[in-house]
Enzyme design. Structure first.
Site, PDB file in Angstrom:
ATOM      1  N   ASP A 151     -49.583 -58.661  29.296  1.00 10.65           N
ATOM      2  CA  ASP A 151     -50.696 -58.884  28.367  1.00 10.65           C
ATOM      3  C   ASP A 151     -51.273 -57.570  27.836  1.00 10.65           C
ATOM      4  O   ASP A 151     -52.312 -57.557  27.168  1.00 10.65           O
ATOM      5  CB  ASP A 151     -51.804 -59.716  29.042  1.00 10.65           C
ATOM      6  N   GLU A 158     -52.570 -55.238  39.899  1.00  7.12           N
ATOM      7  CA  GLU A 158     -51.326 -54.763  39.269  1.00  7.12           C
ATOM      8  C   GLU A 158     -51.170 -53.256  39.447  1.00  7.12           C
ATOM      9  O   GLU A 158     -50.067 -52.751  39.666  1.00  7.12           O
ATOM     10  CB  GLU A 158     -51.323 -55.131  37.772  1.00  7.12           C
ATOM     11  N   SER A 185     -64.078 -49.062  29.265  1.00  8.27           N
ATOM     12  CA  SER A 185     -64.590 -50.262  28.581  1.00  8.27           C
ATOM     13  C   SER A 185     -65.239 -51.239  29.558  1.00  8.27           C
ATOM     14  O   SER A 185     -65.817 -52.244  29.139  1.00  8.27           O
ATOM     15  CB  SER A 185     -63.438 -50.973  27.854  1.00  8.27           C
ATOM     16  N   HIS A 305      -9.151 -33.322  36.855  1.00  8.73           N
ATOM     17  CA  HIS A 305      -7.938 -33.837  37.507  1.00  8.73           C
ATOM     18  C   HIS A 305      -7.842 -35.333  37.226  1.00  8.73           C
ATOM     19  O   HIS A 305      -8.854 -36.040  37.256  1.00  8.73           O
ATOM     20  CB  HIS A 305      -8.039 -33.590  39.019  1.00  8.73           C
ATOM     21  N   ASN A 306      -6.615 -35.818  36.943  1.00  4.39           N
ATOM     22  CA  ASN A 306      -6.423 -37.254  36.670  1.00  4.39           C
ATOM     23  C   ASN A 306      -7.506 -37.770  35.723  1.00  4.39           C
ATOM     24  O   ASN A 306      -8.201 -38.752  36.006  1.00  4.39           O
ATOM     25  CB  ASN A 306      -6.458 -38.067  37.975  1.00  4.39           C
ATOM     26  N   GLU A 335      -6.100 -33.470  32.208  1.00  6.21           N
ATOM     27  CA  GLU A 335      -4.745 -33.756  32.697  1.00  6.21           C
ATOM     28  C   GLU A 335      -4.235 -35.059  32.105  1.00  6.21           C
ATOM     29  O   GLU A 335      -4.980 -36.044  32.006  1.00  6.21           O
ATOM     30  CB  GLU A 335      -4.757 -33.856  34.225  1.00  6.21           C
ATOM     31  N   ASP A 337      -0.997 -37.593  32.658  1.00 10.94           N
ATOM     32  CA  ASP A 337       0.213 -38.028  33.370  1.00 10.94           C
ATOM     33  C   ASP A 337       0.963 -38.996  32.462  1.00 10.94           C
ATOM     34  O   ASP A 337       0.471 -40.105  32.207  1.00 10.94           O
ATOM     35  CB  ASP A 337      -0.173 -38.773  34.657  1.00 10.94           C
ATOM     36  N   HIS A 350      -1.487 -43.312  36.657  1.00 17.74           N
ATOM     37  CA  HIS A 350      -1.178 -42.597  37.896  1.00 17.74           C
ATOM     38  C   HIS A 350       0.117 -43.189  38.446  1.00 17.74           C
ATOM     39  O   HIS A 350       0.110 -44.286  38.993  1.00 17.74           O
ATOM     40  CB  HIS A 350      -2.335 -42.767  38.882  1.00 17.74           C
ATOM     41  N   GLU A 384       1.630 -33.689  32.645  1.00 18.16           N
ATOM     42  CA  GLU A 384       2.519 -34.032  33.755  1.00 18.16           C
ATOM     43  C   GLU A 384       3.549 -34.985  33.161  1.00 18.16           C
ATOM     44  O   GLU A 384       3.319 -36.183  33.047  1.00 18.16           O
ATOM     45  CB  GLU A 384       1.724 -34.692  34.891  1.00 18.16           C
ATOM     46  N   ASN A 679     -44.779 -40.455  53.891  1.00 15.13           N
ATOM     47  CA  ASN A 679     -45.350 -41.424  52.936  1.00 15.13           C
ATOM     48  C   ASN A 679     -45.949 -40.814  51.674  1.00 15.13           C
ATOM     49  O   ASN A 679     -47.062 -41.148  51.294  1.00 15.13           O
ATOM     50  CB  ASN A 679     -46.451 -42.239  53.629  1.00 15.13           C
ATOM     51  N   ASP A 710     -35.094 -40.024  57.289  1.00 17.45           N
ATOM     52  CA  ASP A 710     -34.918 -41.307  57.976  1.00 17.45           C
ATOM     53  C   ASP A 710     -34.463 -41.017  59.396  1.00 17.45           C
ATOM     54  O   ASP A 710     -33.363 -40.507  59.605  1.00 17.45           O
ATOM     55  CB  ASP A 710     -33.869 -42.157  57.238  1.00 17.45           C
TER      56      ASP A 710
END
Length: 765
Positions: A151, A158, A185, A305-306, A335, A337, A350, A384, A679, A710
């Site tokens: 709204d 909220e 306000s 790579h690849n 790369e 192939d 691959h 390749e 916290n 943790d």
């Protein structure tokens, strides 16, 4: 809240239509195509989606997440579905980082155009936003998420929920006091500007206020002289401090009268510290600042790579998107192939695995389009080649026809070279790395030779042997390989061989063999295990080898999950092309991104002088620096607006700690961390100093990592930032955090003080 940005948003018919919403087909694969209702929110900054108009909507993406918008014919997925879905009604939203593309098909060409034009307009708007506008957008996004009933106003309940989402653990009474003060306000709710004021009261920076008062004689302002003193003494800005002070006041002081009087208020001081000017990364290193006229072998080259894989190495997806993403992030060596494909068209995948296949022609087309969008320095295609003679002819044809003028197919000046050309000389050029039938010297011989297809037995045997040693290992499929594969290996086709000029691939036997038999335009590839053992056994020889020849290092074939090695140890030996699985985020890619963040992200970084000297005595495992060791002192002061680790757990607030890691030669590699703050992810304060001793700063990278402590399991990652030592600014600096994918977590940052000094005589080594 929407009003904060709407006043600056362009009024546009496309945006108004997008805000009404549109049913479109969301396409994930050939079998997953579903109708969804997409709508641009009133803030103009977020797109939400639902199953139908009026249905329960949820956020789809923020405009700041969007990198670019492509038309349907540019989408690999939509092209594959062109027979059932009209390409001209489709478009693709491409996101920053590794997030998958969003492919959408509208009900008409007109609707697709509305969304494409509107999104591009918004992306341009977001890209050009200044610091304050970015903060407004961030606040607007949070307001949208906190305003449950949409709204446009927020109750205290909220707001409490929103504080939890924003990582703020706050005394309820104190929060209610701030809420009431902001509620000008007296409506019992907060609207746009009131919410901004509430946020400002939340984010008051006591540690910056204290710093400001330490340097200000009246606690109200910094005079020009006081600010110059601060820049010289604490920010280590040297002789340029006087001119810089005037520039910074003009840029950051919000009041016109302050600008006229050349003074800096507390707001201006905070604006400076939080801006690029107060960033840890030295702005001098942001543009091209290095000498780009040295031979290619004098540079680290951002290498992939690849490149075709966007998943794992065994059954992941091969995609043209892999090349687009790599090139757009500044990668300069990709790369490819290549294997025999159906209908005489070579395919890229691959080999001997279940990864999907893409036409070689599509790969070359994407490279032609994206090679120089981020950097105009040369791109290297590391081929390749596993193809038959016939399909090699097709490869050569596609390279020549599609790349055209971009393809370098002869030496630059038509003469026999004496050293490799420089990145500067090769601007806008694409180079092929691969096998070659002859030497450049033989190519330049004027006397007529035998037809190239009739190779002498000796040369043919050499090619067979090189193919056996040089080719990077492929993962085996469950079925066994054909035992006759080696014997039936095709000989290189002359038209493809001719396209290899400065980057001829040769097998490595020993450093002595390379010195005796190879030329500067010939280069070898090393598996990570081979490169590691060479560094250990003959580190200095490897350094000297890399002063005259290029080396490429590639990840182990056992890394089926597309994980990465630590590239630092190979850079320490001067290896130029340390190829990374760019689709995999993590520490190793942070280091790669960190090194190549400098020099305009152009993909080339000049190696330190001791790695360019042919007589270098440097040994990466036993470094002896000609200079005194540097002592690095980092005071980790505070953190700002750290994101939640698990956004779905509303009740959880992070317990952040900061770890500083140094990567360099082995004696310099170290890590230290602060204690954790319980916290508080919103404005944690540490005030702890970490101390490091660094012997070879020229090779050092610093990585700042924020973790959520943790006690039960591994600390969770919150954000990171990695940069080279030589790009670090001293003084009071903000470090603006990045996600695992290298995307800005704005406004999340940590505030530090950094100081480097030479080690004192007689200090413990």
């Amino acid at each position: 809240m929407a009003s904060l940005l709407q006043g600056r948003l362009p009024i546009n018919q496309d945006l108004l239509l997008m805000q009404k919403g549109t049913m479109m087909r969301k396409v994930r694969s050939k079998s997953w195509k579903k109708l969804r209702y997409f709508r641009l929110q009133d803030d103009g900054m977020t797109v939400w989606h639902a199953r139908q108009a009026g249905g329960r909507a949820k956020p789809s993406f923020s405009i700041s997440d969007v990198d670019t918008v492509r038309e349907g014919h540019e989408s690999e997925l939509l092209r594959n579905l062109a027979e059932e879905l009209p390409l001209e009604q489709g478009f693709t939203i491409v996101f920053h980082g590794r997030r998958s593309n969003l492919d959408l098909v509208a009900n008409s060409v007109e609707e697709a155009q509305v969304w494409m034009q509107g999104l591009r307009l918004l992306v341009d708007f977001v890209t050009s936003m200044d610091q304050q506008e970015r903060l407004d957008q961030w606040l607007s996004d949070w307001f949208q998420r906190g305003d449950k009933n949409q709204d446009g106003r927020m109750s205290f309940r909220e707001v409490q929920r929103l504080l939890h989402l924003m990582n703020v653990e706050m005394d309820q009474e104190h929060a209610f006091q701030l809420f009431q003060t902001a509620d000008a306000s007296q409506s019992g709710t907060l609207e746009g500007e009131e919410f901004v004021n509430f946020y400002k009261s939340l984010t008051q920076r006591a540690e910056v206020q204290e710093l400001f008062e330490n340097f200000s004689s009246d606690g109200q302002k910094l005079t020009l002289l006081e600010f110059v003193d601060f820049l010289q003494e604490w920010q280590k800005e040297g002789e340029r401090a006087s001119d810089l002070a005037l520039e910074l006041i003009d840029r950051h002081e919000p009041s016109d009268s302050g600008k006229l009087r050349h003074v800096l208020s507390m707001d201006g001081f905070l604006s400076y510290l939080c801006s690029k000017d107060g960033d840890i990364f030295n702005p001098i290193c942001l543009p091209i600042y290095q000498d780009m006229t040295q031979p290619l072998n004098h540079y680290y080259i951002n290498s992939s790579h690849n490149t075709y894989l966007v998943g794992d190495q065994f059954c992941g997806q091969s995609s043209v998107e892999g090349y687009i993403r790599a090139l757009k992030r500044g990668c300069r060596c990709v790369e490819v192939d290549i294997w025999d494909g159906p209908s005489g068209e070579p395919i890229v995948y691959h080999g001997h695995t279940l990864t999907s296949r893409i036409p070689f022609k599509d790969v070359v087309t994407a490279i032609a389009q994206y090679a120089f969008q981020t950097s105009d320095y040369p791109v290297i295609l590391s081929l390749e080649n596993h193809c038959s003679w016939e399909q090699q002819e097709v490869i050569a044809h596609h390279l020549t026809e599609i790349l055209g003028e971009q393809l370098l197919s002869t030496t630059l000046d038509g003469q026999l070279p004496t050293q490799l050309p420089s990145p500067e000389e090769l601007r806008g050029k694409i180079l092929v790395k691969g096998k070659k039938l002859k030497t450049l010297e033989e190519d330049f011989e004027e006397e007529e030779e035998e037809p190239e297809s009739e190779l002498e037995g000796e040369q043919e045997a050499e090619l067979e042997l090189e193919a056996q040693f040089e080719s990077e290992p492929q993962e085996l499929s469950p079925r066994s390989k054909d035992k006759n594969e080696k014997k039936s290996k095709p000989i290189l086709c002359p038209s493809l061989s001719a396209l290899v000029v400065y980057l001829k691939a040769v097998s490595f036997y020993s450093f002595a063999h390379s010195r005796e038999h190879y030329r500067f335009y010939e280069m070898s590839s090393f598996s990570e295990a081979k490169a590691k053992s060479l560094i250990k056994e003959a580190g200095n020889e490897f350094v000297q080898h890399n002063t005259w020849q290029l080396s490429r290092v590639y990840p182990s074939g056992l890394r089926t999950d597309s994980s990465n090695y630590n590239p630092q140890e190979f850079w320490n030996a001067g290896c130029q092309m340390v190829a990374m699985n760019m689709q995999t985020a993590g520490l190793e890619m942070d280091l790669c991104d960190g090194l190549f963040r400098q020099n305009a992200g152009c993909g080339y970084v000049l190696k330190p002088d001791f790695l360019r000297d042919a007589q270098s005595s440097f040994h990466p495992e036993k470094p002896i620096s000609p200079f005194k060791a540097q002592v690095l002192l980092i005071k980790v002061i505070s953190g700002q607006q750290l994101p939640k680790v698990d956004k779905n757990k509303e009740g959880s607030i992070v317990d952040p700690l900061v770890r500083v890691e140094i990567f360099g030669v082995r004696p310099d590699t170290a890590r230290q961390e602060t204690s954790y703050v319980e916290n508080n992810g919103f404005n944690p304060y540490w005030g702890q100093t970490l101390c490091f001793r660094v012997l070879v700063p020229e090779l050092a990278l610093l990585r700042f990592v924020v973790k959520d402590y943790d006690w039960k399991s591994r600390n969770d990652f919150i954000g990171q930032y990695t940069l080279p030592w030589n790009c670090m600014q001293q003084g009071y600096r903000h470090i603006h955090l990045l996600s695992k994918d290298g995307i800005s977590l704005h406004p999340a940052s940590i505030f530090v003080h950094i100081c480097t000094q030479e080690e004192l005589e007689g200090a413990d080594s």
